[in-house]
Scaffold this motif. Sequence first.
Motif, PDB file in Angstrom:
ATOM      1  N   PHE A 219       0.838  -1.190   0.000  1.00  0.00           N
ATOM      2  CA  PHE A 219       0.000   0.000   0.000  1.00  0.00           C
ATOM      3  C   PHE A 219       0.875   1.243   0.000  1.00  0.00           C
ATOM      4  O   PHE A 219       2.042   1.215   0.398  1.00  0.00           O
ATOM      5  CB  PHE A 219      -0.954   0.020   1.202  1.00  0.00           C
ATOM      6  N   THR A 220       0.309   2.323  -0.480  1.00  0.00           N
ATOM      7  CA  THR A 220       0.991   3.617  -0.450  1.00  0.00           C
ATOM      8  C   THR A 220      -0.042   4.684  -0.148  1.00  0.00           C
ATOM      9  O   THR A 220      -1.236   4.512  -0.433  1.00  0.00           O
ATOM     10  CB  THR A 220       1.701   3.899  -1.793  1.00  0.00           C
ATOM     11  N   ASP A 221       0.394   5.769   0.464  1.00  0.00           N
ATOM     12  CA  ASP A 221      -0.492   6.874   0.822  1.00  0.00           C
ATOM     13  C   ASP A 221      -0.289   8.040  -0.137  1.00  0.00           C
ATOM     14  O   ASP A 221       0.853   8.469  -0.375  1.00  0.00           O
ATOM     15  CB  ASP A 221      -0.228   7.339   2.254  1.00  0.00           C
ATOM     16  N   PHE A 222      -1.375   8.534  -0.713  1.00  0.00           N
ATOM     17  CA  PHE A 222      -1.344   9.711  -1.570  1.00  0.00           C
ATOM     18  C   PHE A 222      -2.089  10.837  -0.862  1.00  0.00           C
ATOM     19  O   PHE A 222      -3.097  10.612  -0.190  1.00  0.00           O
ATOM     20  CB  PHE A 222      -2.028   9.436  -2.919  1.00  0.00           C
ATOM     21  N   SER A 223      -1.609  12.071  -1.037  1.00  0.00           N
ATOM     22  CA  SER A 223      -2.347  13.212  -0.500  1.00  0.00           C
ATOM     23  C   SER A 223      -3.547  13.493  -1.390  1.00  0.00           C
ATOM     24  O   SER A 223      -3.534  13.201  -2.589  1.00  0.00           O
ATOM     25  CB  SER A 223      -1.453  14.446  -0.425  1.00  0.00           C
ATOM     26  N   ARG A 224      -4.580  14.075  -0.808  1.00  0.00           N
ATOM     27  CA  ARG A 224      -5.767  14.411  -1.595  1.00  0.00           C
ATOM     28  C   ARG A 224      -5.436  15.431  -2.668  1.00  0.00           C
ATOM     29  O   ARG A 224      -5.989  15.387  -3.770  1.00  0.00           O
ATOM     30  CB  ARG A 224      -6.880  14.923  -0.675  1.00  0.00           C
ATOM     31  N   LYS A 225      -4.542  16.375  -2.347  1.00  0.00           N
ATOM     32  CA  LYS A 225      -4.147  17.369  -3.346  1.00  0.00           C
ATOM     33  C   LYS A 225      -3.475  16.703  -4.539  1.00  0.00           C
ATOM     34  O   LYS A 225      -3.671  17.105  -5.681  1.00  0.00           O
ATOM     35  CB  LYS A 225      -3.210  18.401  -2.721  1.00  0.00           C
ATOM     36  N   PHE A 226      -2.658  15.677  -4.248  1.00  0.00           N
ATOM     37  CA  PHE A 226      -1.990  14.956  -5.333  1.00  0.00           C
ATOM     38  C   PHE A 226      -3.010  14.289  -6.244  1.00  0.00           C
ATOM     39  O   PHE A 226      -2.898  14.326  -7.467  1.00  0.00           O
ATOM     40  CB  PHE A 226      -1.050  13.915  -4.742  1.00  0.00           C
ATOM     41  N   LEU A 227      -4.051  13.697  -5.653  1.00  0.00           N
ATOM     42  CA  LEU A 227      -5.022  12.933  -6.432  1.00  0.00           C
ATOM     43  C   LEU A 227      -5.985  13.807  -7.231  1.00  0.00           C
ATOM     44  O   LEU A 227      -6.631  13.312  -8.151  1.00  0.00           O
ATOM     45  CB  LEU A 227      -5.807  11.990  -5.524  1.00  0.00           C
ATOM     46  N   ILE A 228      -6.118  15.096  -6.879  1.00  0.00           N
ATOM     47  CA  ILE A 228      -7.026  15.937  -7.663  1.00  0.00           C
ATOM     48  C   ILE A 228      -6.311  16.554  -8.856  1.00  0.00           C
ATOM     49  O   ILE A 228      -6.929  17.243  -9.664  1.00  0.00           O
ATOM     50  CB  ILE A 228      -7.651  17.059  -6.807  1.00  0.00           C
ATOM     51  N   GLN A 229      -5.008  16.295  -9.004  1.00  0.00           N
ATOM     52  CA  GLN A 229      -4.305  16.785 -10.185  1.00  0.00           C
ATOM     53  C   GLN A 229      -4.887  16.094 -11.420  1.00  0.00           C
ATOM     54  O   GLN A 229      -5.204  14.916 -11.384  1.00  0.00           O
ATOM     55  CB  GLN A 229      -2.804  16.477 -10.086  1.00  0.00           C
ATOM     56  N   SER A 230      -4.986  16.833 -12.493  1.00  0.00           N
ATOM     57  CA  SER A 230      -5.564  16.228 -13.702  1.00  0.00           C
ATOM     58  C   SER A 230      -4.655  16.385 -14.916  1.00  0.00           C
ATOM     59  O   SER A 230      -4.494  15.455 -15.689  1.00  0.00           O
ATOM     60  CB  SER A 230      -6.931  16.850 -14.005  1.00  0.00           C
ATOM     61  N   SER A 231      -4.031  17.527 -15.103  1.00  0.00           N
ATOM     62  CA  SER A 231      -3.185  17.738 -16.279  1.00  0.00           C
ATOM     63  C   SER A 231      -1.740  17.450 -15.894  1.00  0.00           C
ATOM     64  O   SER A 231      -0.852  18.282 -16.073  1.00  0.00           O
ATOM     65  CB  SER A 231      -3.309  19.188 -16.749  1.00  0.00           C
ATOM     66  N   ILE A 232      -1.487  16.260 -15.378  1.00  0.00           N
ATOM     67  CA  ILE A 232      -0.228  15.998 -14.711  1.00  0.00           C
ATOM     68  C   ILE A 232       0.249  14.583 -14.939  1.00  0.00           C
ATOM     69  O   ILE A 232      -0.413  13.773 -15.557  1.00  0.00           O
ATOM     70  CB  ILE A 232      -0.428  16.165 -13.186  1.00  0.00           C
ATOM     71  N   SER A 233       1.416  14.289 -14.405  1.00  0.00           N
ATOM     72  CA  SER A 233       1.868  12.912 -14.407  1.00  0.00           C
ATOM     73  C   SER A 233       1.587  12.256 -13.068  1.00  0.00           C
ATOM     74  O   SER A 233       2.216  11.279 -12.703  1.00  0.00           O
ATOM     75  CB  SER A 233       3.362  12.822 -14.705  1.00  0.00           C
ATOM     76  N   ARG A 244       5.549  -0.807  -9.423  1.00  0.00           N
ATOM     77  CA  ARG A 244       6.932  -1.068  -9.027  1.00  0.00           C
ATOM     78  C   ARG A 244       7.023  -1.652  -7.628  1.00  0.00           C
ATOM     79  O   ARG A 244       7.882  -2.492  -7.358  1.00  0.00           O
ATOM     80  CB  ARG A 244       7.741   0.227  -9.107  1.00  0.00           C
ATOM     81  N   THR A 245       6.150  -1.200  -6.738  1.00  0.00           N
ATOM     82  CA  THR A 245       6.185  -1.727  -5.377  1.00  0.00           C
ATOM     83  C   THR A 245       5.897  -3.224  -5.378  1.00  0.00           C
ATOM     84  O   THR A 245       6.613  -4.021  -4.758  1.00  0.00           O
ATOM     85  CB  THR A 245       5.160  -0.995  -4.487  1.00  0.00           C
ATOM     86  N   ILE A 383      -7.190  -3.057  -6.687  1.00  0.00           N
ATOM     87  CA  ILE A 383      -6.923  -1.787  -6.020  1.00  0.00           C
ATOM     88  C   ILE A 383      -8.020  -1.479  -5.016  1.00  0.00           C
ATOM     89  O   ILE A 383      -9.195  -1.412  -5.371  1.00  0.00           O
ATOM     90  CB  ILE A 383      -6.831  -0.630  -7.038  1.00  0.00           C
ATOM     91  N   LEU A 384      -7.643  -1.307  -3.740  1.00  0.00           N
ATOM     92  CA  LEU A 384      -8.585  -0.916  -2.694  1.00  0.00           C
ATOM     93  C   LEU A 384      -8.257   0.505  -2.259  1.00  0.00           C
ATOM     94  O   LEU A 384      -7.098   0.831  -2.010  1.00  0.00           O
ATOM     95  CB  LEU A 384      -8.500  -1.834  -1.475  1.00  0.00           C
ATOM     96  N   VAL A 398      -3.962   3.701  -0.678  1.00  0.00           N
ATOM     97  CA  VAL A 398      -4.308   2.856  -1.826  1.00  0.00           C
ATOM     98  C   VAL A 398      -3.566   1.536  -1.672  1.00  0.00           C
ATOM     99  O   VAL A 398      -2.327   1.507  -1.604  1.00  0.00           O
ATOM    100  CB  VAL A 398      -3.938   3.528  -3.156  1.00  0.00           C
ATOM    101  N   VAL A 399      -4.323   0.442  -1.575  1.00  0.00           N
ATOM    102  CA  VAL A 399      -3.763  -0.897  -1.374  1.00  0.00           C
ATOM    103  C   VAL A 399      -3.805  -1.641  -2.706  1.00  0.00           C
ATOM    104  O   VAL A 399      -4.823  -1.637  -3.402  1.00  0.00           O
ATOM    105  CB  VAL A 399      -4.565  -1.676  -0.313  1.00  0.00           C
ATOM    106  N   ALA A 400      -2.693  -2.272  -3.062  1.00  0.00           N
ATOM    107  CA  ALA A 400      -2.605  -3.035  -4.307  1.00  0.00           C
ATOM    108  C   ALA A 400      -2.390  -4.505  -3.984  1.00  0.00           C
ATOM    109  O   ALA A 400      -1.493  -4.862  -3.205  1.00  0.00           O
ATOM    110  CB  ALA A 400      -1.468  -2.523  -5.172  1.00  0.00           C
ATOM    111  N   LEU A 401      -3.218  -5.382  -4.552  1.00  0.00           N
ATOM    112  CA  LEU A 401      -3.113  -6.825  -4.357  1.00  0.00           C
ATOM    113  C   LEU A 401      -2.974  -7.493  -5.726  1.00  0.00           C
ATOM    114  O   LEU A 401      -3.776  -7.247  -6.624  1.00  0.00           O
ATOM    115  CB  LEU A 401      -4.346  -7.375  -3.637  1.00  0.00           C
TER     116      LEU A 401
END
Length: 423
Positions: A219-233, A244-245, A383-384, A398-401
């Motif tokens: 799992f990894t933690d993303f900030s809410r600000k990071f996730l609302i980006q749209s015109s981005i990588s 990769r994890t 993805i959870l 965000v948890v990846a299985l």
Amino acid sequence: MWQKIKAAREQFGQSKAEMQEIITRSEGRALSAEEQKAFDAAEVRARESETAIRNHERFESVDRLQRIGMTPDMNRTFGERDLSKYSLVRAINRRMNGQSLDGIEKEVNDELSIRNGKQAQGFYFPTELGMERRDLTLTTGAGAKPTLTDPANFIEYLRAKTIASALGVTFLAGLTGDLSLPKQSAASTAYWVTEGSAPTESNAQIGQVALAPKTVGAFTDFSRKFLIQSSISAENFAREELARTVGTELDRVVFNGSGSGAEPTGILQAAGVSTVALGTNGDAPSWAKLVEMESAVAASNADVGSLAYVMTSAARGKLKVVEKASGTARFLWDDNNTINGYAAHATNQIPSNLTKGSGTSLSAAIFGNFRDVVIGLWSGIDILVDPYTGGTSGNVRVVALQDVDVKLRHAESFAKIVDMVTT
């Protein structure tokens, strides 16, 4: 193939709807002769469609077995649909806000659910999907303006080098259910006979290499600000971070999986892999011992395919300063990154903290045919999205299985050293 399956599913749905309409219209009474005829015809079409769907899916399953070692291609898997619009970040945002998936994200999740034979705990993300490369818009500090940053210059976390795929391991992707690969465990025998005599009867023996899904999670933690980006990588970064994890852990398991619990068995822990011992308490590597590894593999007729050395970075450093013979200035690990003509690789996925007798901090090394490593991949990463654990700090977890398995076709294809002194 996808178009045929899609058409068959549409026909099934239409036939089922016709049957439902007839039943509803009858209002509980017995069907008239005309209604019964229409109902029976719709049922026949529904069952024919169901059979067609199953046959197409069975064919695809067999077809995947013929593509052993090929890189999976989602465009081939999903037909002509445009997958470039797939957005992992959009899917995460919808689940974070309590919404269901829609659009291409829903289509992909539904298809992978069918292929896996089960629903995802969250939603399925196709690991084979290509990574997009777009500019990253960052805002830092009070009143700061957005800054365009080249994604190639993004400062990533330093992970252990993943090299299994570069070694030529065999991937079986898009699996559904358990899989058994037939394996010839013994050959028939030839005999010299005199005239009029019959050779002794002998038979080839066939066994199996069984693969079953085992789940690796991260799992990894993303900030809410990071996730609302749209015109981005942010999209690109989120995909690669999760892939990769999970990929780094899968790479480690190929070399040194314990085989206990849900973890697959790696090369260093597999029964039947030849061991070349250096000393009672470990010892420094030598030219003779490296050649002994090659000879152990050759003795089992396994010195074919994708042959290579893999060892720790500490072992590489040691081999670069150990001469083949004193005074020759020819070292075990040469300037072409080869050992005795075979490709040589170093990674910290190989353990360097082993013990033997009184020896400590010993390194491992592997030589063999890495094509005989089989990695089974079941479709998609589950993805959870957890908006609660880090909710007070504004983070979304965000948890990846991923369902995978690792098996060796032939343990005899490998030799190992587990007591190398590198200091």
